[in-house]
Design a protein around this motif. Structure first.
Motif, mmCIF file in Angstrom:
data_model
loop_
_atom_site.group_PDB
_atom_site.id
_atom_site.type_symbol
_atom_site.label_atom_id
_atom_site.label_comp_id
_atom_site.label_asym_id
_atom_site.label_seq_id
_atom_site.Cartn_x
_atom_site.Cartn_y
_atom_site.Cartn_z
ATOM 1 N N GLU A 192 0.815 -1.229 0.000
ATOM 2 C CA GLU A 192 0.000 0.000 0.000
ATOM 3 C C GLU A 192 0.845 1.273 0.000
ATOM 4 N N GLU A 205 3.347 2.398 -1.800
ATOM 5 C CA GLU A 205 3.528 2.996 -3.129
ATOM 6 C C GLU A 205 2.256 3.723 -3.574
ATOM 7 N N PHE A 206 1.100 3.106 -3.369
ATOM 8 C CA PHE A 206 -0.162 3.706 -3.804
ATOM 9 C C PHE A 206 -0.562 4.899 -2.950
ATOM 10 N N CYS A 245 1.234 6.686 -0.603
ATOM 11 C CA CYS A 245 2.205 7.737 -0.281
ATOM 12 C C CYS A 245 3.011 8.267 -1.462
ATOM 13 N N LEU A 246 3.033 7.557 -2.572
ATOM 14 C CA LEU A 246 3.882 7.993 -3.675
ATOM 15 C C LEU A 246 3.155 8.212 -4.996
ATOM 16 N N HIS A 247 2.043 7.560 -5.205
ATOM 17 C CA HIS A 247 1.370 7.632 -6.500
ATOM 18 C C HIS A 247 0.894 9.066 -6.777
ATOM 19 N N PRO A 248 1.356 9.674 -7.876
ATOM 20 C CA PRO A 248 1.009 11.075 -8.159
ATOM 21 C C PRO A 248 -0.501 11.331 -8.240
ATOM 22 N N GLY A 249 -1.260 10.373 -8.765
ATOM 23 C CA GLY A 249 -2.715 10.551 -8.858
ATOM 24 C C GLY A 249 -3.373 10.609 -7.491
ATOM 25 N N VAL A 250 -2.918 9.759 -6.583
ATOM 26 C CA VAL A 250 -3.468 9.753 -5.220
ATOM 27 C C VAL A 250 -3.066 11.029 -4.490
ATOM 28 N N GLU A 309 11.387 10.194 -4.659
ATOM 29 C CA GLU A 309 10.284 10.334 -5.622
ATOM 30 C C GLU A 309 9.987 11.792 -5.960
#
Length: 177
Positions: A89, A91-92, A94-99, A159
């Motif tokens: 979780e 990556e999704f 804390c790092l995903h630009p869309g989130v 990132e």
């Protein structure tokens, strides 16, 4: 006559004329500060093998030293993780630009202010720190700050790097505001 447990039966009696020597208190505080300072100069405190050296002792904190992070690493996972940044979780969330962008839009909508586009890395980075804190601790509050593990800070900075290589680091909450 009553027998059995008697609370405070063998406790020492406090003497009002007892004074603590200020030098003793100062020496204890200095020794505690020196014991923490060693963290800034090596990574022996890091259990996950992903932490980098940080500028202050308080920031030299491994993910294995925070109870909520350890619980998150072990929650419902078959394989034991060496580091929280390995969690599927992380990556999704804390790092995903869309989130991160969606979380920024929501925050700016609540505050009724305009989100600058394009969004600078600094804004993404700060929001990623906040996302991690919400993900692990479930909440923040007024004047509640939490130190983020050095491994997480390093991964987020990787990132979303600073344009000039300068980072602010952890700041204690200003309780007077």
């Amino acid at each position: 006559m009553e027998y059995g447990l008697q609370p405070y039966q063998l406790e020492p009696v406090r003497r009002d004329d007892f004074e603590v020597d200020d030098d003793v208190i100062d020496n204890v505080q200095i020794r505690e500060e020196q014991e923490e300072e060693w963290r800034k100069y090596n990574k022996e405190w890091c259990e996950c093998q992903r932490c980098g050296l940080m500028p202050t002792a308080v920031e030299c904190l491994c993910c294995h030293e925070i109870g909520n992070v350890v619980r998150k690493m072990n929650l419902g996972l078959e394989d034991e993780l060496k580091c929280i940044v390995e969690h599927f979780e992380f990556e999704f969330v804390c790092l995903h630009p869309g989130v991160i962008r969606t979380a920024l839009v929501a925050r700016h909508d609540v505050r009724r202010n305009q989100l600058v586009d394009p969004i600078p890395n600094e804004t993404f980075r700060l929001k990623a720190y906040r996302q991690f804190t919400y993900w692990v601790h479930d909440r923040l509050g007024k004047a509640i700050r939490r130190v983020i593990p050095a491994c997480v800070v390093g991964r987020i900075r990787q990132e979303y790097p600073s344009d000039n290589g300068a980072y602010v680091g952890f700041k204690e909450a200003d309780l007077q505001a």
